[in-house]
Design a protein around this motif. Structure first.
Motif, PDB file in Angstrom:
ATOM      1  N   MET A  94       0.818  -1.203   0.000  1.00  0.00           N
ATOM      2  CA  MET A  94       0.000   0.000   0.000  1.00  0.00           C
ATOM      3  C   MET A  94       0.861   1.266   0.000  1.00  0.00           C
ATOM      4  N   LEU A  95       1.901   1.283   0.864  1.00  0.00           N
ATOM      5  CA  LEU A  95       2.771   2.443   0.947  1.00  0.00           C
ATOM      6  C   LEU A  95       3.538   2.645  -0.350  1.00  0.00           C
ATOM      7  N   LEU A  96       4.028   1.548  -0.947  1.00  0.00           N
ATOM      8  CA  LEU A  96       4.753   1.659  -2.216  1.00  0.00           C
ATOM      9  C   LEU A  96       3.847   2.204  -3.315  1.00  0.00           C
ATOM     10  N   THR A  97       2.591   1.791  -3.332  1.00  0.00           N
ATOM     11  CA  THR A  97       1.643   2.295  -4.321  1.00  0.00           C
ATOM     12  C   THR A  97       1.406   3.786  -4.127  1.00  0.00           C
ATOM     13  N   ALA A  98       1.269   4.204  -2.871  1.00  0.00           N
ATOM     14  CA  ALA A  98       1.069   5.627  -2.579  1.00  0.00           C
ATOM     15  C   ALA A  98       2.288   6.450  -3.010  1.00  0.00           C
ATOM     16  N   LEU A  99       3.478   5.941  -2.735  1.00  0.00           N
ATOM     17  CA  LEU A  99       4.701   6.645  -3.138  1.00  0.00           C
ATOM     18  C   LEU A  99       4.817   6.720  -4.658  1.00  0.00           C
ATOM     19  N   ALA A 100       4.444   5.621  -5.337  1.00  0.00           N
ATOM     20  CA  ALA A 100       4.481   5.620  -6.799  1.00  0.00           C
ATOM     21  C   ALA A 100       3.500   6.652  -7.355  1.00  0.00           C
ATOM     22  N   GLY A 101       2.322   6.749  -6.753  1.00  0.00           N
ATOM     23  CA  GLY A 101       1.350   7.749  -7.189  1.00  0.00           C
ATOM     24  C   GLY A 101       1.864   9.162  -6.984  1.00  0.00           C
ATOM     25  N   ALA A 102       2.508   9.409  -5.849  1.00  0.00           N
ATOM     26  CA  ALA A 102       3.057  10.735  -5.571  1.00  0.00           C
ATOM     27  C   ALA A 102       4.162  11.093  -6.567  1.00  0.00           C
ATOM     28  N   CYS A 103       5.039  10.133  -6.847  1.00  0.00           N
ATOM     29  CA  CYS A 103       6.115  10.382  -7.821  1.00  0.00           C
ATOM     30  C   CYS A 103       5.548  10.655  -9.209  1.00  0.00           C
ATOM     31  N   THR A 104       4.497   9.938  -9.572  1.00  0.00           N
ATOM     32  CA  THR A 104       3.864  10.158 -10.873  1.00  0.00           C
ATOM     33  C   THR A 104       3.281  11.556 -10.961  1.00  0.00           C
ATOM     34  N   ALA A 105       2.646  12.015  -9.876  1.00  0.00           N
ATOM     35  CA  ALA A 105       2.072  13.369  -9.862  1.00  0.00           C
ATOM     36  C   ALA A 105       3.158  14.423  -9.981  1.00  0.00           C
ATOM     37  N   PHE A 106       4.245  14.254  -9.228  1.00  0.00           N
ATOM     38  CA  PHE A 106       5.363  15.201  -9.323  1.00  0.00           C
ATOM     39  C   PHE A 106       5.951  15.201 -10.736  1.00  0.00           C
ATOM     40  N   ALA A 107       6.102  14.013 -11.318  1.00  0.00           N
ATOM     41  CA  ALA A 107       6.662  13.910 -12.669  1.00  0.00           C
ATOM     42  C   ALA A 107       5.772  14.618 -13.681  1.00  0.00           C
ATOM     43  N   ALA A 108       4.454  14.498 -13.517  1.00  0.00           N
ATOM     44  CA  ALA A 108       3.529  15.160 -14.434  1.00  0.00           C
ATOM     45  C   ALA A 108       3.657  16.682 -14.342  1.00  0.00           C
ATOM     46  N   LEU A 109       3.791  17.199 -13.119  1.00  0.00           N
ATOM     47  CA  LEU A 109       3.942  18.642 -12.941  1.00  0.00           C
ATOM     48  C   LEU A 109       5.248  19.143 -13.564  1.00  0.00           C
ATOM     49  N   LEU A 110       6.321  18.384 -13.376  1.00  0.00           N
ATOM     50  CA  LEU A 110       7.602  18.783 -13.970  1.00  0.00           C
ATOM     51  C   LEU A 110       7.561  18.678 -15.490  1.00  0.00           C
ATOM     52  N   ALA A 111       6.801  17.703 -16.012  1.00  0.00           N
ATOM     53  CA  ALA A 111       6.660  17.577 -17.463  1.00  0.00           C
ATOM     54  C   ALA A 111       5.962  18.794 -18.041  1.00  0.00           C
ATOM     55  N   VAL A 112       4.946  19.296 -17.355  1.00  0.00           N
ATOM     56  CA  VAL A 112       4.260  20.513 -17.796  1.00  0.00           C
ATOM     57  C   VAL A 112       5.231  21.683 -17.817  1.00  0.00           C
ATOM     58  N   ALA A 113       6.048  21.801 -16.759  1.00  0.00           N
ATOM     59  CA  ALA A 113       7.038  22.879 -16.708  1.00  0.00           C
ATOM     60  C   ALA A 113       8.041  22.764 -17.853  1.00  0.00           C
ATOM     61  N   LEU A 114       8.417  21.535 -18.181  1.00  0.00           N
ATOM     62  CA  LEU A 114       9.376  21.321 -19.262  1.00  0.00           C
ATOM     63  C   LEU A 114       8.777  21.703 -20.616  1.00  0.00           C
ATOM     64  N   VAL A 115       7.501  21.381 -20.820  1.00  0.00           N
ATOM     65  CA  VAL A 115       6.840  21.693 -22.084  1.00  0.00           C
ATOM     66  C   VAL A 115       6.670  23.190 -22.256  1.00  0.00           C
ATOM     67  N   THR A 116       6.397  23.906 -21.161  1.00  0.00           N
ATOM     68  CA  THR A 116       6.164  25.345 -21.255  1.00  0.00           C
ATOM     69  C   THR A 116       7.449  26.158 -21.210  1.00  0.00           C
ATOM     70  N   ALA A 117       8.591  25.510 -21.000  1.00  0.00           N
ATOM     71  CA  ALA A 117       9.865  26.225 -20.901  1.00  0.00           C
ATOM     72  C   ALA A 117      10.276  26.973 -22.163  1.00  0.00           C
ATOM     73  N   PRO A 118       9.919  26.546 -23.397  1.00  0.00           N
ATOM     74  CA  PRO A 118      10.425  27.228 -24.584  1.00  0.00           C
ATOM     75  C   PRO A 118      10.161  28.724 -24.622  1.00  0.00           C
ATOM     76  N   SER A 119       9.049  29.203 -24.036  1.00  0.00           N
ATOM     77  CA  SER A 119       8.749  30.626 -24.084  1.00  0.00           C
ATOM     78  C   SER A 119       9.650  31.433 -23.160  1.00  0.00           C
ATOM     79  N   ARG A 120      10.352  30.769 -22.251  1.00  0.00           N
ATOM     80  CA  ARG A 120      11.129  31.491 -21.259  1.00  0.00           C
ATOM     81  C   ARG A 120      12.642  31.329 -21.432  1.00  0.00           C
ATOM     82  N   MET A 121      13.077  30.287 -22.107  1.00  0.00           N
ATOM     83  CA  MET A 121      14.509  30.095 -22.256  1.00  0.00           C
ATOM     84  C   MET A 121      14.802  29.163 -23.423  1.00  0.00           C
ATOM     85  N   VAL A 122      16.052  29.184 -23.853  1.00  0.00           N
ATOM     86  CA  VAL A 122      16.482  28.328 -24.953  1.00  0.00           C
ATOM     87  C   VAL A 122      17.137  27.081 -24.380  1.00  0.00           C
ATOM     88  N   MET A 123      16.698  25.914 -24.843  1.00  0.00           N
ATOM     89  CA  MET A 123      17.284  24.654 -24.403  1.00  0.00           C
ATOM     90  C   MET A 123      17.568  23.807 -25.639  1.00  0.00           C
TER      91      MET A 123
END
Length: 346
Positions: free
Chosen positions: A1-30
């Motif tokens: 149960m705890l491992l599933t909860a941690l996996a869900g939390a990591c997935t949520a964090f990864a999704a938020l960082l993915a959004v930040a990565l996609v929107t980065a082009p308007s703010r900087m060159v990578m």
């Protein structure tokens, strides 16, 4: 149960960082390698988090599946490719990143699954140490250097620790304990990155400015500096471009018809300022005028109207530029014939 909860939390964090990565082009060159690396890293982390649920059920004589090791090699290289793209100029050669990707892919295929954990995470530690060296190079131009370098080194230590634990699993450490410890560490890593981004919301833009300065070789040889300076003046004094909350170095460079590197050098040469300070100065100057000219306007509405994203960033920037918080500045500078007839709004 705890491992599933941690996996869900990591997935949520990864999704938020993915959004930040996609929107980065308007703010900087990578570079493309950094964007690919970011996607690979987040995919590898998400895969690893969910595979820990199955890993915990392995017996003392079992080896992890090949896909688990592949995910570890992917996340290690992706982390390196992403940050090396941020910490170096976009036009810098990417030979080491490409070679690292080829090495990670080859090891993912050739290393036996039971050794994939220590080998992949030891390689990830080497990547993190090189990133630490890149951050160290920026120490003279980055006010937040003492925050960023410990974060990168913390990831190196975390990777080495998990690698050592992996080498001892399952002989000395059972699979379920290893999976839990690594999942907790992954969640802590996501929290650490999130805290850093909250502490320094414009971290990527400021880092890019530091990179441009640190690696600077004059790029203004064929630029009409006077004309470019006049374009900057019109954009800020006539068009009030500083009001754009999402204004970044790359976005402004496109408007001035320069590369980000050229614009950064132009600002340093002609104004003696970084991009962030240049924009902040114009925003604070505009806010200073509005605080006096529009005494019924709230301080927050003034800050938002000139381009600041929040009250806290407005207050910090205003005090750094003027020595006073906005409300105190207004009280001291409002004409006496207004102070008795107009309710001053803080």
């Amino acid at each position: 149960m705890l491992l599933t909860a941690l996996a869900g939390a990591c997935t949520a964090f990864a999704a938020l960082l993915a959004v930040a990565l996609v929107t980065a082009p308007s703010r900087m060159v990578m570079p493309w390698s950094a964007r690919v690396g970011g996607a690979v890293m987040l995919a590898g982390l998400t895969l690893t988090a969910w595979q820990h649920v199955g890993l915990a059920a392995l017996g003392a004589t079992d080896a992890p599946p090949w896909s688990y090791g592949a995910g570890l090699f992917a996340q290690s290289w992706g982390f390196y490719a992403l940050l090396s793209g941020v910490l170096q100029p976009a036009d810098r050669r990417r030979g080491l990143v490409i070679a690292g990707g080829a090495l990670s892919a080859a090891l993912a295929v050739l290393v036996p699954p039971i050794w994939a954990i220590p080998v992949s995470l030891t390689l990830g530690t080497a990547y993190a140490l090189h990133l630490g060296a890149l951050v160290y190079r920026l120490r003279a131009t980055r006010r937040w250097f003492r925050v960023e370098l410990p974060v990168v080194l913390a990831f190196a230590v975390m990777g080495l620790g998990v690698g050592v634990a992996g080498a001892l699993t399952p002989r000395a450490i059972p699979w379920d304990l290893f999976a839990l410890a690594y999942s907790v560490q992954m969640a802590a890593g996501f929290l650490l990155v999130s805290a850093l981004l909250l502490l320094v919301p414009d971290l990527a833009t400021k880092t890019q400015e530091a990179v441009s300065t640190s690696y600077a070789q004059s790029s203004l040889g064929r630029v009409d500096v006077a004309q470019a300076t006049e374009r900057l003046r019109r954009l800020f004094e006539d068009e009030h471009l500083y009001r754009d909350e999402d204004l970044g170095l790359a976005k402004l460079a496109r408007r001035v018809d320069l590369s980000p590197h050229q614009l950064s050098e132009l600002l340093n040469v002609r104004f003696g300022e970084s991009f962030s300070k240049f924009v902040r100065r114009h925003r604070v100057a505009a806010a200073s005028r509005m605080l006096i000219d529009e005494p019924r306007a709230s301080v927050l509405s003034v800050g938002l109207s000139v381009g600041f994203g929040s009250q806290s960033t407005f207050y910090a920037a205003f005090k750094e530029e003027t020595g006073l918080v906005p409300g105190e500045f207004r009280r001291r500078n409002l004409p006496s014939d207004h102070s008795g007839n107009v309710q001053v709004v803080d």
